[in-house]
Design a protein around this motif. Sequence first.
Motif, PDB file in Angstrom:
ATOM      1  N   LYS A  26       0.817  -1.219   0.000  1.00 13.28           N
ATOM      2  CA  LYS A  26       0.000   0.000   0.000  1.00 13.28           C
ATOM      3  C   LYS A  26       0.850   1.268   0.000  1.00 13.28           C
ATOM      4  O   LYS A  26       0.332   2.356   0.268  1.00 13.28           O
ATOM      5  N   ARG A  39       0.137   7.696   1.717  1.00 14.60           N
ATOM      6  CA  ARG A  39      -1.038   8.528   1.992  1.00 14.60           C
ATOM      7  C   ARG A  39      -2.328   7.876   1.491  1.00 14.60           C
ATOM      8  O   ARG A  39      -2.331   7.189   0.488  1.00 14.60           O
ATOM      9  N   ASN A  40      -3.417   8.174   2.259  1.00 20.75           N
ATOM     10  CA  ASN A  40      -4.770   7.761   1.841  1.00 20.75           C
ATOM     11  C   ASN A  40      -4.886   6.255   1.594  1.00 20.75           C
ATOM     12  O   ASN A  40      -5.499   5.810   0.627  1.00 20.75           O
ATOM     13  N   GLN A  41      -4.323   5.458   2.484  1.00 20.57           N
ATOM     14  CA  GLN A  41      -4.344   4.002   2.316  1.00 20.57           C
ATOM     15  C   GLN A  41      -5.105   3.292   3.432  1.00 20.57           C
ATOM     16  O   GLN A  41      -5.135   2.066   3.475  1.00 20.57           O
ATOM     17  N   GLY A  42      -5.715   4.033   4.347  1.00 18.33           N
ATOM     18  CA  GLY A  42      -6.471   3.416   5.431  1.00 18.33           C
ATOM     19  C   GLY A  42      -5.619   2.672   6.437  1.00 18.33           C
ATOM     20  O   GLY A  42      -6.104   1.746   7.110  1.00 18.33           O
ATOM     21  N   SER A  60       0.050  10.794   5.812  1.00 20.86           N
ATOM     22  CA  SER A  60      -1.148  11.582   6.097  1.00 20.86           C
ATOM     23  C   SER A  60      -2.411  10.902   5.586  1.00 20.86           C
ATOM     24  O   SER A  60      -2.366  10.030   4.711  1.00 20.86           O
ATOM     25  N   ASN A  61      -3.551  11.323   6.186  1.00 23.36           N
ATOM     26  CA  ASN A  61      -4.884  10.852   5.769  1.00 23.36           C
ATOM     27  C   ASN A  61      -5.033   9.337   5.917  1.00 23.36           C
ATOM     28  O   ASN A  61      -5.501   8.636   5.004  1.00 23.36           O
ATOM     29  N   ASN A  62      -4.644   8.827   7.078  1.00 31.73           N
ATOM     30  CA  ASN A  62      -4.845   7.423   7.418  1.00 31.73           C
ATOM     31  C   ASN A  62      -5.599   7.332   8.750  1.00 31.73           C
ATOM     32  O   ASN A  62      -6.223   8.313   9.180  1.00 31.73           O
ATOM     33  N   HIS A  63      -5.550   6.176   9.392  1.00 34.79           N
ATOM     34  CA  HIS A  63      -6.261   5.977  10.662  1.00 34.79           C
ATOM     35  C   HIS A  63      -5.303   5.490  11.750  1.00 34.79           C
ATOM     36  O   HIS A  63      -5.675   4.689  12.606  1.00 34.79           O
ATOM     37  N   ASN A  85      -3.475  14.461   9.877  1.00 35.44           N
ATOM     38  CA  ASN A  85      -4.814  13.924   9.607  1.00 35.44           C
ATOM     39  C   ASN A  85      -4.886  12.418   9.858  1.00 35.44           C
ATOM     40  O   ASN A  85      -5.307  11.634   9.005  1.00 35.44           O
ATOM     41  N   ASN A  86      -4.477  12.044  11.073  1.00 42.24           N
ATOM     42  CA  ASN A  86      -4.624  10.677  11.544  1.00 42.24           C
ATOM     43  C   ASN A  86      -5.415  10.695  12.851  1.00 42.24           C
ATOM     44  O   ASN A  86      -6.139  11.649  13.120  1.00 42.24           O
TER      45      ASN A  86
END
Length: 349
Positions: A26, A39-42, A60-63, A85-86
Amino acid sequence: MTMKGSLLFVSSVVILINMVRGCPPKCRCHPFSKSVDCRNQGLVDIPSHLPAETQILLLSNNHIQKISQSAFTDTLALKILDLSNNSVSGLLPGTFKGLRNLQILNLTKNFIEYVDNRTFSSLPHLKELDLSSNNILSLPGTLGNNTWNITLLSLKHNKLQKVDRLLLESLPNLKVILFKGNYWQCNCQVFGLKLWLESFLYRGGVSDGVICATPGNRKGKDLLRIPYELYGICPHTVSEVHQANTHHYAEHRSSLKHGRHNEHGGDGSRAHCEPKPKPRPVSLRHAIATVVITGVVCGIVCLMMLAAAVYGCAYAAITAKYHRENSHSPPGKEKGSVEESKPFQSSMA
């Protein structure tokens, strides 16, 4: 079928190359820029098996919620780390241990509530630290022993009410600091921040300013535009009052031993245990009244001095006129007066 087989073969080769080079699933690895883009891969954890030569890691932009102390042990060459943004809620003291080359750390838009003063101690080359858009309630006295190279610090959109002046003074190379969107209490305790911020801006630093949230009469006002006189003196804390009472008790312990009869006779023994009344803050109304009264008194004195000056000038003018008329009187008149006096004297004889 031939085309599909070719595409499948190519994708398999790419995956094998990434596995050989150590690129995690990923993520996209770029050997030339030595960067890894995840980024943006959950993702819910920091990916493992990262290339050892990685200098830029974008997450960024994950959990991601937690960062283990061994998450970056294989990427000691890392210079830029983006965790924005986590769902990171806390940072352990050893989270970034070993990242001695890290220069930029982006932790915006997470759920961080507390920052330990040891969290960034292992980052001697850190220059930019972005902690904006979190839930930080307070900051320690320092960000660590090795954070003197920080040039940019962003604290925007948190829940801070104050910042210790010692923390800011421990960052001698700071050039930009951002305070916007916090719950600043503009009371006596923010006096040190006001002094530091004035000096920082005077030296050429950049800041978006401290906008007061409380008390109500200062809400929305810029901290730097509030006069020093309105802050007053901070009341003594509970510990200070306790120390003062202990010292007072030590000085008068002998008199207290002989005054036990007051325990049944009233509040005499309790007077020694009561803290002194808190100093009242400066009253703006009293200050204005004092200025007005002083102005009225000065005005009256000035009017009296003006009247005296006018009277003196008038008197001097009249006196000068009188002497001038006498000096220019006709000489014959004086002679006649003498001659007229002689017959009068002879008739008397």
